[in-house]
Design a protein around this motif. Structure first.
Motif, PDB file in Angstrom:
ATOM      1  N   CYS B  73      37.004  41.153  35.958  1.00 32.61           N
ATOM      2  CA  CYS B  73      37.217  39.827  36.787  1.00 32.61           C
ATOM      3  C   CYS B  73      37.659  38.679  36.072  1.00 32.61           C
ATOM      4  CB  CYS B  73      37.379  40.333  37.948  1.00 32.61           C
ATOM      5  SG  CYS B  73      36.946  41.027  38.854  1.00 32.61           S
ATOM      6  N   THR B  74      36.557  38.863  34.677  1.00 29.19           N
ATOM      7  CA  THR B  74      37.323  37.447  34.375  1.00 29.19           C
ATOM      8  C   THR B  74      37.332  37.595  32.627  1.00 29.19           C
ATOM      9  OG1 THR B  74      34.983  37.276  33.547  1.00 29.19           O
ATOM     10  CG2 THR B  74      34.798  35.953  35.317  1.00 29.19           C
ATOM     11  N   ASP B  75      38.206  38.693  32.513  1.00 28.49           N
ATOM     12  CA  ASP B  75      39.130  39.208  31.283  1.00 28.49           C
ATOM     13  C   ASP B  75      40.747  38.652  31.584  1.00 28.49           C
ATOM     14  OD1 ASP B  75      40.025  40.376  28.896  1.00 28.49           O
ATOM     15  OD2 ASP B  75      38.903  42.449  29.728  1.00 28.49           O
ATOM     16  N   GLU B  76      41.193  37.917  30.962  1.00 26.22           N
ATOM     17  CA  GLU B  76      42.413  37.788  30.709  1.00 26.22           C
ATOM     18  C   GLU B  76      43.325  37.753  30.091  1.00 26.22           C
ATOM     19  OE1 GLU B  76      43.123  34.836  32.265  1.00 26.22           O
ATOM     20  OE2 GLU B  76      41.406  34.297  33.362  1.00 26.22           O
ATOM     21  N   THR B  77      42.822  38.766  29.308  1.00 28.01           N
ATOM     22  CA  THR B  77      43.545  39.289  28.917  1.00 28.01           C
ATOM     23  C   THR B  77      44.453  40.929  29.729  1.00 28.01           C
ATOM     24  OG1 THR B  77      41.752  41.270  27.661  1.00 28.01           O
ATOM     25  CG2 THR B  77      43.075  39.193  26.567  1.00 28.01           C
ATOM     26  N   ARG B  78      43.368  41.138  30.682  1.00 30.23           N
ATOM     27  CA  ARG B  78      43.891  42.139  30.674  1.00 30.23           C
ATOM     28  C   ARG B  78      44.991  41.953  32.699  1.00 30.23           C
ATOM     29  NH1 ARG B  78      39.707  46.456  32.051  1.00 30.23           N
ATOM     30  NH2 ARG B  78      40.908  47.329  33.646  1.00 30.23           N
ATOM     31  N   ASP B  79      46.061  42.745  32.731  1.00 31.53           N
ATOM     32  CA  ASP B  79      47.106  42.964  33.463  1.00 31.53           C
ATOM     33  C   ASP B  79      46.925  42.140  34.576  1.00 31.53           C
ATOM     34  OD1 ASP B  79      49.633  42.862  34.720  1.00 31.53           O
ATOM     35  OD2 ASP B  79      49.981  44.937  34.605  1.00 31.53           O
ATOM     36  N   LYS B  80      47.624  41.066  35.581  1.00 31.64           N
ATOM     37  CA  LYS B  80      46.770  41.002  36.788  1.00 31.64           C
ATOM     38  C   LYS B  80      48.147  40.866  37.892  1.00 31.64           C
ATOM     39  CE  LYS B  80      43.794  37.962  35.498  1.00 31.64           C
ATOM     40  NZ  LYS B  80      42.092  38.074  35.384  1.00 31.64           N
ATOM     41  N   ILE B 100      44.111  54.213  30.613  1.00 29.33           N
ATOM     42  CA  ILE B 100      45.408  53.949  30.650  1.00 29.33           C
ATOM     43  C   ILE B 100      45.251  52.508  31.125  1.00 29.33           C
ATOM     44  CG2 ILE B 100      45.564  55.747  32.283  1.00 29.33           C
ATOM     45  CD1 ILE B 100      47.681  56.987  30.867  1.00 29.33           C
ATOM     46  N   PHE B 101      45.014  52.486  31.624  1.00 28.38           N
ATOM     47  CA  PHE B 101      44.632  51.259  33.745  1.00 28.38           C
ATOM     48  C   PHE B 101      44.090  50.059  32.582  1.00 28.38           C
ATOM     49  CE2 PHE B 101      43.280  48.612  37.254  1.00 28.38           C
ATOM     50  CZ  PHE B 101      44.621  48.963  37.851  1.00 28.38           C
ATOM     51  N   ASP B 102      44.714  49.243  32.380  1.00 31.53           N
ATOM     52  CA  ASP B 102      44.646  47.677  31.957  1.00 31.53           C
ATOM     53  C   ASP B 102      44.649  46.581  33.559  1.00 31.53           C
ATOM     54  OD1 ASP B 102      43.655  46.419  29.956  1.00 31.53           O
ATOM     55  OD2 ASP B 102      45.902  45.006  29.861  1.00 31.53           O
ATOM     56  N   GLY B 103      45.006  46.906  34.466  1.00 31.34           N
ATOM     57  CA  GLY B 103      44.890  46.297  35.707  1.00 31.34           C
ATOM     58  C   GLY B 103      43.534  45.740  36.444  1.00 31.34           C
ATOM     59  N   GLN B 104      44.009  44.711  37.148  1.00 29.17           N
ATOM     60  CA  GLN B 104      42.560  44.607  38.330  1.00 29.17           C
ATOM     61  C   GLN B 104      42.210  45.752  39.080  1.00 29.17           C
ATOM     62  OE1 GLN B 104      41.536  41.445  37.809  1.00 29.17           O
ATOM     63  NE2 GLN B 104      42.977  41.935  36.236  1.00 29.17           N
ATOM     64  N   TYR B 105      40.430  45.302  39.636  1.00 30.11           N
ATOM     65  CA  TYR B 105      40.147  47.092  40.473  1.00 30.11           C
ATOM     66  C   TYR B 105      39.629  46.393  41.482  1.00 30.11           C
ATOM     67  CZ  TYR B 105      39.775  50.638  36.667  1.00 30.11           C
ATOM     68  OH  TYR B 105      40.244  51.249  35.326  1.00 30.11           O
ATOM     69  N   HIS B 106      40.384  47.005  42.557  1.00 30.81           N
ATOM     70  CA  HIS B 106      39.538  46.297  44.222  1.00 30.81           C
ATOM     71  C   HIS B 106      38.564  48.098  44.561  1.00 30.81           C
ATOM     72  CE1 HIS B 106      38.828  43.753  47.560  1.00 30.81           C
ATOM     73  NE2 HIS B 106      38.392  45.037  48.173  1.00 30.81           N
ATOM     74  N   VAL B 107      37.083  47.677  44.545  1.00 30.05           N
ATOM     75  CA  VAL B 107      36.103  48.803  44.873  1.00 30.05           C
ATOM     76  C   VAL B 107      35.513  48.523  46.363  1.00 30.05           C
ATOM     77  CG1 VAL B 107      34.097  50.477  44.328  1.00 30.05           C
ATOM     78  CG2 VAL B 107      35.361  48.809  42.773  1.00 30.05           C
TER      79      VAL B 107
END
Lengths: 204, 204
Positions: B73-80, B100-107
């Motif tokens: 969540c804090t990684d600024e380089t990941r796709d928002k 292959i996925f570089d976005g956010q997650y929700h568990v």
């Protein structure tokens, strides 16, 4: 790449070392435990630490018990003239469950296995000789594996070659053959050969 | 009949409660641990108690982590602009491993399962809506099971019916079909039907 928290990885490593638990199962177990309440985990941890504190090895038969000598060794109603040698405490339990043997036990805690650097001196084997006074039959109930057979053979030789009057002891090996419920069609050759060798007259 | 020491039985009971461990495996594990040195058991116990102490649930995505918000969540380089909804932290890990996925997650920590008394309110589901600002694609990566499909459907409806401008979000479901290395001959009908439905033009 996202990494697991250290506390999770460390516990996964602990579970992975247990026999029969692979990396995937270890991961699943730890994530299952994460959903458990704190007191459950603390309780589990307490049971782990008390495992060895609250158990002793019987100094007579080397069974795992709460007191030494263990209840089997001190039970005066049990037959003192037969002794059964097993590899592990779980083998003793399995025999006790079958409810047919009422004599003494001796637990070796292993079997002779040169490949794993286990020789007779790594087992609780030498002190069997001291326990044989008054024993009329010694049943060798080691596993029907290469190691178990070698151990049975070794014990037989040991007793035969020992000085004193141990020569009169009857040494027997547990029966080999088809397990109850098995199918002759699918039995392996060695088992079938042993089953034929061990045939008994009907009505015996 | 000879009984197991209480310390042994208690630990067997603990292991038996874990998923995928039956009475026989639990017995084998405990007797394996009996042969471990004391400090090993104490170490295992410490790892168990520190499991929950040293991990937190990320208050943003509900992943299991050491800090909150978690590194993803804090990684600024990941796709928002893309978010992937998964059932369990282990699913997140599996996706991260595929790299292959570089976005956010929700568990969600589960899936809707009326038979097990798990409804939408038992999942971390409501706060998904608050996280959707700026998200252009929402990937529903719940399991291809009855429960996972129901959960995916529920989330889709929830977003469609919500007020505000969430209607413009593209909602996708992970692809279903034959796993790589599988054999069409042995594939089940439902999987084959999904694989045909999900066919793509060659070179796409």
């Amino acid at each position: 790449m996202q990494k697991l928290p250290k506390a999770v990885t460390r516990l996964i490593n602990k579970f992975e070392r247990l026999p029969g638990i692979g990396p995937k199962s270890a991961q699943r177990l730890v994530f299952y435990l994460l959903h458990n309440p704190d007191h459950e985990l603390i309780d589990f941890a307490e049971k782990l630490t008390s495992l060895k504190k609250d158990t002793v090895m019987c100094e007579t038969c080397h069974n795992v018990a709460e007191v030494t000598p263990c209840p089997v060794c001190t039970d005066e109603t049990r037959d003192k003239t037969t002794m059964c040698i097993v590899e592990q405490p779980l083998d003793l339990l399995a025999l006790e469950r079958s409810d047919i043997f009422d004599g003494q036990y001796h637990v070796l805690h292993g079997s002779i296995s040169p490949l794993n650097n286990v020789g007779p001196d790594q087992l609780y084997l030498r002190d069997v000789l001291q326990r044989l006074e008054g024993v009329e039959e010694l049943i060798l109930a080691t596993n029907p594996t290469m190691e178990g057979e070698a151990t049975a053979l070794y014990i037989t030789e040991l007793i035969k070659r020992s000085n004193g009057d141990l020569g009169s002891i009857k040494i027997t090996r547990i029966g080999h053959g088809l397990p109850i419920g098995a199918d002759i069609e699918y039995a392996d050759g060695v088992t079938l050969a042993r089953a034929l060798e061990g045939r008994r007259e009907v009505g015996e």
